[in-house]
Design a protein around this motif. Structure first.
Motif, PDB file in Angstrom:
ATOM      1  N   LEU A 173      58.537   3.067  -9.924  1.00 18.70           N
ATOM      2  CA  LEU A 173      58.710   4.229  -9.051  1.00 18.70           C
ATOM      3  C   LEU A 173      59.616   3.899  -7.873  1.00 18.70           C
ATOM      4  O   LEU A 173      60.403   4.732  -7.421  1.00 18.70           O
ATOM      5  CB  LEU A 173      57.350   4.720  -8.559  1.00 18.70           C
ATOM      6  N   LEU A 174      59.509   2.681  -7.355  1.00 16.25           N
ATOM      7  CA  LEU A 174      60.383   2.242  -6.274  1.00 16.25           C
ATOM      8  C   LEU A 174      61.850   2.338  -6.697  1.00 16.25           C
ATOM      9  O   LEU A 174      62.684   2.899  -5.975  1.00 16.25           O
ATOM     10  CB  LEU A 174      60.040   0.807  -5.888  1.00 16.25           C
ATOM     11  N   LEU A 175      62.178   1.825  -7.870  1.00 17.84           N
ATOM     12  CA  LEU A 175      63.557   1.864  -8.356  1.00 17.84           C
ATOM     13  C   LEU A 175      64.018   3.298  -8.613  1.00 17.84           C
ATOM     14  O   LEU A 175      65.171   3.651  -8.332  1.00 17.84           O
ATOM     15  CB  LEU A 175      63.680   1.032  -9.636  1.00 17.84           C
ATOM     16  N   ALA A 176      63.114   4.124  -9.130  1.00 17.18           N
ATOM     17  CA  ALA A 176      63.487   5.510  -9.430  1.00 17.18           C
ATOM     18  C   ALA A 176      63.776   6.295  -8.155  1.00 17.18           C
ATOM     19  O   ALA A 176      64.769   7.036  -8.077  1.00 17.18           O
ATOM     20  CB  ALA A 176      62.373   6.184 -10.224  1.00 17.18           C
ATOM     21  N   PHE A 177      62.945   6.126  -7.131  1.00 16.35           N
ATOM     22  CA  PHE A 177      63.124   6.900  -5.901  1.00 16.35           C
ATOM     23  C   PHE A 177      64.294   6.397  -5.074  1.00 16.35           C
ATOM     24  O   PHE A 177      64.754   7.105  -4.184  1.00 16.35           O
ATOM     25  CB  PHE A 177      61.828   6.885  -5.085  1.00 16.35           C
ATOM     26  N   PHE A 178      64.772   5.204  -5.331  1.00 14.77           N
ATOM     27  CA  PHE A 178      65.961   4.716  -4.656  1.00 14.77           C
ATOM     28  C   PHE A 178      67.228   5.428  -5.118  1.00 14.77           C
ATOM     29  O   PHE A 178      68.236   5.434  -4.419  1.00 14.77           O
ATOM     30  CB  PHE A 178      66.129   3.203  -4.873  1.00 14.77           C
ATOM     31  N   GLY A 183      66.825  13.224  -6.329  1.00 12.21           N
ATOM     32  CA  GLY A 183      66.578  14.391  -5.485  1.00 12.21           C
ATOM     33  C   GLY A 183      65.524  14.203  -4.423  1.00 12.21           C
ATOM     34  O   GLY A 183      64.916  15.175  -3.957  1.00 12.21           O
ATOM     35  N   PHE A 184      65.300  12.935  -4.016  1.00 17.29           N
ATOM     36  CA  PHE A 184      64.302  12.671  -2.976  1.00 17.29           C
ATOM     37  C   PHE A 184      64.889  11.909  -1.789  1.00 17.29           C
ATOM     38  O   PHE A 184      64.172  11.242  -1.052  1.00 17.29           O
ATOM     39  CB  PHE A 184      63.128  11.874  -3.556  1.00 17.29           C
ATOM     40  N   GLY A 185      66.182  11.985  -1.612  1.00 17.82           N
ATOM     41  CA  GLY A 185      66.803  11.379  -0.441  1.00 17.82           C
ATOM     42  C   GLY A 185      67.253   9.952  -0.621  1.00 17.82           C
ATOM     43  O   GLY A 185      67.774   9.355   0.322  1.00 17.82           O
ATOM     44  N   GLY A 186      67.061   9.376  -1.807  1.00 14.77           N
ATOM     45  CA  GLY A 186      67.532   8.025  -2.069  1.00 14.77           C
ATOM     46  C   GLY A 186      66.958   7.004  -1.110  1.00 14.77           C
ATOM     47  O   GLY A 186      65.769   7.059  -0.747  1.00 14.77           O
ATOM     48  N   ASN A 187      67.777   6.070  -0.699  1.00 18.17           N
ATOM     49  CA  ASN A 187      67.345   4.975   0.152  1.00 18.17           C
ATOM     50  C   ASN A 187      66.853   5.471   1.518  1.00 18.17           C
ATOM     51  O   ASN A 187      65.934   4.900   2.105  1.00 18.17           O
ATOM     52  CB  ASN A 187      68.502   3.985   0.339  1.00 18.17           C
ATOM     53  N   ASN A 188      67.445   6.522   2.045  1.00 18.08           N
ATOM     54  CA  ASN A 188      67.077   7.034   3.368  1.00 18.08           C
ATOM     55  C   ASN A 188      65.772   7.812   3.365  1.00 18.08           C
ATOM     56  O   ASN A 188      65.122   7.953   4.403  1.00 18.08           O
ATOM     57  CB  ASN A 188      68.195   7.920   3.925  1.00 18.08           C
ATOM     58  N   GLY A 189      65.414   8.357   2.216  1.00 17.58           N
ATOM     59  CA  GLY A 189      64.172   9.103   2.128  1.00 17.58           C
ATOM     60  C   GLY A 189      64.235  10.443   2.840  1.00 17.58           C
ATOM     61  O   GLY A 189      65.291  11.071   2.950  1.00 17.58           O
ATOM     62  N   LEU A 190      63.099  10.880   3.362  1.00 14.90           N
ATOM     63  CA  LEU A 190      62.981  12.180   4.029  1.00 14.90           C
ATOM     64  C   LEU A 190      62.581  11.950   5.484  1.00 14.90           C
ATOM     65  O   LEU A 190      61.633  11.214   5.771  1.00 14.90           O
ATOM     66  CB  LEU A 190      61.914  13.039   3.333  1.00 14.90           C
ATOM     67  N   THR A 191      63.303  12.593   6.394  1.00 17.83           N
ATOM     68  CA  THR A 191      63.028  12.400   7.825  1.00 17.83           C
ATOM     69  C   THR A 191      63.588  13.576   8.617  1.00 17.83           C
ATOM     70  O   THR A 191      63.998  14.586   8.035  1.00 17.83           O
ATOM     71  CB  THR A 191      63.638  11.064   8.314  1.00 17.83           C
ATOM     72  N   ASP A 192      63.606  13.447   9.939  1.00 15.18           N
ATOM     73  CA  ASP A 192      64.085  14.479  10.852  1.00 15.18           C
ATOM     74  C   ASP A 192      63.254  15.755  10.754  1.00 15.18           C
ATOM     75  O   ASP A 192      63.766  16.869  10.738  1.00 15.18           O
ATOM     76  CB  ASP A 192      65.564  14.799  10.581  1.00 15.18           C
ATOM     77  N   PHE A 193      61.938  15.600  10.669  1.00 12.54           N
ATOM     78  CA  PHE A 193      61.039  16.742  10.537  1.00 12.54           C
ATOM     79  C   PHE A 193      60.976  17.531  11.852  1.00 12.54           C
ATOM     80  O   PHE A 193      61.070  16.960  12.937  1.00 12.54           O
ATOM     81  CB  PHE A 193      59.640  16.270  10.145  1.00 12.54           C
ATOM     82  N   LYS A 194      60.759  18.833  11.712  1.00 13.46           N
ATOM     83  CA  LYS A 194      60.719  19.719  12.884  1.00 13.46           C
ATOM     84  C   LYS A 194      59.338  20.340  13.100  1.00 13.46           C
ATOM     85  O   LYS A 194      58.770  20.212  14.187  1.00 13.46           O
ATOM     86  CB  LYS A 194      61.752  20.838  12.720  1.00 13.46           C
TER      87      LYS A 194
END
Length: 387
Positions: A173-178, A183-194
């Motif tokens: 899963l680590l390799l897949a989400f990288f 469609g999950f933001g790659g290495n940077n992931g998800l951030t900058d939430f409001k």
């Protein structure tokens, strides 16, 4: 019926632990919001957020203890369930940004615009609703645990082989989400939430509410776990842990007991991940790292396996020590963590809570073995003096 089932699980230690968690859920936000910085009782927001993160780790350790301590399943993949719950919440938080993102797209998150995505992927639909995201926090980790457990437990994979497979699942899963094309933001992931449910996620009131929710969910999870292990079902789980072949010979479908417990534990880990993300402000593939799952095992071992309360204490103690130690000697933290695990294995095999309980149990047994007359009249000291 459910209420009676839960109430039967309330022993003295569980009641005290739940009461303390509920007290913390009220007291900490009050001291943060109702007192000024000059007040000696004031708890700064960053401290509250830090302890909120510790409580999510405690919930994750509790989830692992349910399967490892009482069912004998040493999972090295619970970090995956934690991360999946975090991604489900992160997807909801990303959908709440809307036109406030860097690119101003009302539908697509910034990383999709940057990568020239034209349409929102099908698996992102529905995450603009909180209820849907909350449902996915439970369904996605639970479904993965069900599919994985169905094949593993029916094939009677046990011991170190099962641990290796769970870690391989996490690494896959680590390799897949990288990958950016996932469609999950790659290495940077998800951030900058409001926002979360319409409230500014950075506001003190919101962060206080998130802390309170974490403490309450931890208390409820402790109550549920205690109800499971103290029921007849829990007695069978202990039988599976200690003598699986004998339990199977008695006619129990061992794989069903394992599967149910594994799925419940995965859902608890997913809830922990969902509570972690808005308090920390980011979720990326690093949460899938196998080392994270191994750390959870260390927290559980330090606190005390098969005690329920022990993993909660262990997670808070180890992560509190990590915060202090990495600030003073950041390059030596991994050595300290490894040394801690070795020391606990050699000198405190039952963990902190288990060792204390064993010591108190021995003292109680010795006191019960001495006749009351000897204790009250001091006959034994007189005999020793005569000798």
């Amino acid at each position: 019926m459910i209420t009676a089932f839960l109430l039967r699980s309330l022993d003295r230690k569980t009641v005290i632990a739940i009461a303390l968690l509920l007290l913390v859920a009220v007291l900490v936000p009050v001291l943060n919001l109702m007192t000024g910085p000059a007040n000696p009782l004031h708890i700064p927001t960053y401290v509250m957020a830090l302890f909120g993160k510790y409580l999510t780790y405690a919930l994750l350790a509790l989830a692992l203890d349910l399967v490892w301590g009482f069912c004998g399943i040493l999972s090295l993949g619970h970090g995956a369930f934690f991360a999946l719950g975090g991604y489900a919440m992160g997807m909801y938080l990303m959908r709440q940004i809307g036109t406030r993102g860097s690119y101003g797209d009302p539908i697509l998150p910034d990383f999709m615009v940057f990568l020239n995505w034209k349409d929102l992927p099908w698996f992102w639909h529905g995450f603009n609703h909180f209820w849907f995201a909350a449902l996915m926090v439970l369904v996605v980790p639970g479904l993965l645990a069900f599919v994985f457990g169905w094949f593993a437990f029916r094939s009677r994979v046990n011991g170190v082989y099962l641990s290796i497979i769970t870690q391989a699942m996490t690494y896959a899963l680590l390799l897949a989400f990288f990958r950016n094309d996932m469609g999950f933001g790659g290495n940077n992931g998800l951030t900058d939430f409001k926002d979360i449910i319409g409230f500014n996620v950075q506001a003190d009131g919101t962060r206080a509410a998130l802390f309170a929710a974490t403490a309450i969910f931890l208390a409820l999870s402790l109550l549920l776990a205690s109800a499971i292990v103290r029921s007849k079902f829990g007695k069978v789980l202990v039988g599976v842990r200690d003598a699986e072949s004998r339990t199977r010979f008695l006619g129990y479908r061992v794989e069903h007991f394992k599967l149910f417990t594994f799925v419940v534990s995965a859902m608890m880990a997913g809830i922990a991940g969902a509570l972690y993300v808005p308090q920390v402000g980011i979720i990326n593939p690093g949460e899938f790292a196998p080392a994270n799952s191994i750390e959870v095992v260390i927290w559980t071992a330090v606190g005390g396996r098969a005690t329920l309360i022990g993993p909660i204490i262990g997670a808070i103690l180890v992560n509190g020590g990590k915060t202090i130690f990495t600030g003073l000697f950041p390059e030596f933290w991994l050595f300290a963590l490894g040394g801690l695990f070795v020391a606990v294995t050699l000198f405190l095999p039952k963990g902190v809570v288990g060792t204390v309980a064993q010591y108190l149990g021995k003292r109680k047994a010795v006191s019960a073995a001495v006749p009351p007359a000897v204790q009250e009249d001091g006959i034994e000291p007189k005999i020793q003096a005569a000798e």
